[in-house]
Design an enzyme around this catalytic site. Sequence first.
Site, PDB file in Angstrom:
ATOM      1  CG  ASP A  54      24.029  16.491 -13.271  1.00 31.02           C
ATOM      2  OD1 ASP A  54      23.847  17.409 -14.320  1.00 31.02           O
ATOM      3  OD2 ASP A  54      25.107  16.043 -12.731  1.00 31.02           O
ATOM      4  CE1 TYR A 187      29.432  17.345 -27.546  1.00 29.28           C
ATOM      5  CE2 TYR A 187      30.473  18.630 -29.254  1.00 29.28           C
ATOM      6  CZ  TYR A 187      29.691  18.488 -27.871  1.00 29.28           C
ATOM      7  OH  TYR A 187      28.900  19.557 -27.656  1.00 29.28           O
ATOM      8  CE  LYS A 191      26.054  17.483 -28.066  1.00 30.75           C
ATOM      9  NZ  LYS A 191      25.012  17.241 -27.165  1.00 30.75           N
TER      10      LYS A 191
END
Length: 319
Positions: A54, A187, A191
Amino acid sequence: MTSQNVQGATDGTAGNGGGICAGRVAVVTGAGRGLGRAHARALAAEGARVVVNDLGVGLDGAGGSAGPAQEVVDEIVAAGGEAVAHGGDIATTDGAASLVTAALDAFGRLDILVNNAGFLRDKMLVNLDEESWDAVMRVHLKGHFLALKHAGAHWRAEAKAGRMPQARVINTSSGAGLLGSVGQGNYTAAKAGILGLTLVAAAELGRYGVQVNAIAPAARTRMTETVFADAMAASGDGGFDAMAPENVSPLVVWLASGASGGVSGRVFEAEAGRITVMEGWRPGPGADKGARWTPAEAGEAALRLLAAAEPPQPVYGAQ
């Protein structure tokens, strides 16, 4: 940046002991919060040793901190597991390659890649600037590609050396990638691209002992907290929280395990207590004239076929 300071149990507890992922090593990207955190913890609880990746960025990808990844490592260790933090940028070649190095240096192997990292830059198409488009494509689609490329190259080398992997990749798409979502053109495109990448990777890497699947999760995370702000589940006496990220993780853990042998190139929706196998593009009604159509004939045929076809599911947010 990679931490080589492995933390956790060495006495046969969660990191090395029982569970359907016992003895396996997992990398989870974007694992400092939300779904990634839930996946990392669930994998560790089932015996996997985990590389927690992360960057600690904000919801829009700005900033950065080592804190979130280390916090998840600490949680896994406190529960008796083994984990190491990784702060590399998986949307760069060096950062993605170092995911594999981190797993090998810390635990001596790599069995599982969970691609989960991402953030949002939502705007309507006519207001969407190029930088926001590129940033979302970079972290979601390029981040999936580069991590998959370097992990896949490692597993191919292992297979060619006579050590056939039992490797698993779980990619993260969304309902937006399946149906579209108003105000999320960047997005949605990223995706949807992940779904196509999943199918290709499953076909190409299967010969090397790698299974590749995708999930389209619905859960309460930083990216969806406004959408699900009022969604409470409350089914059953236990006060079941339908939007908890932890509801998605059991499917991820199973897909990551040896128990999922033979399952590859598939897409699953996961939300609350529901799992759905998604069935993608496939031929519907068709017509063949056996010769070239005129424009008028093509239009008439298209209208007949559309009348016989299943109507599409509505785009999220469409009026």
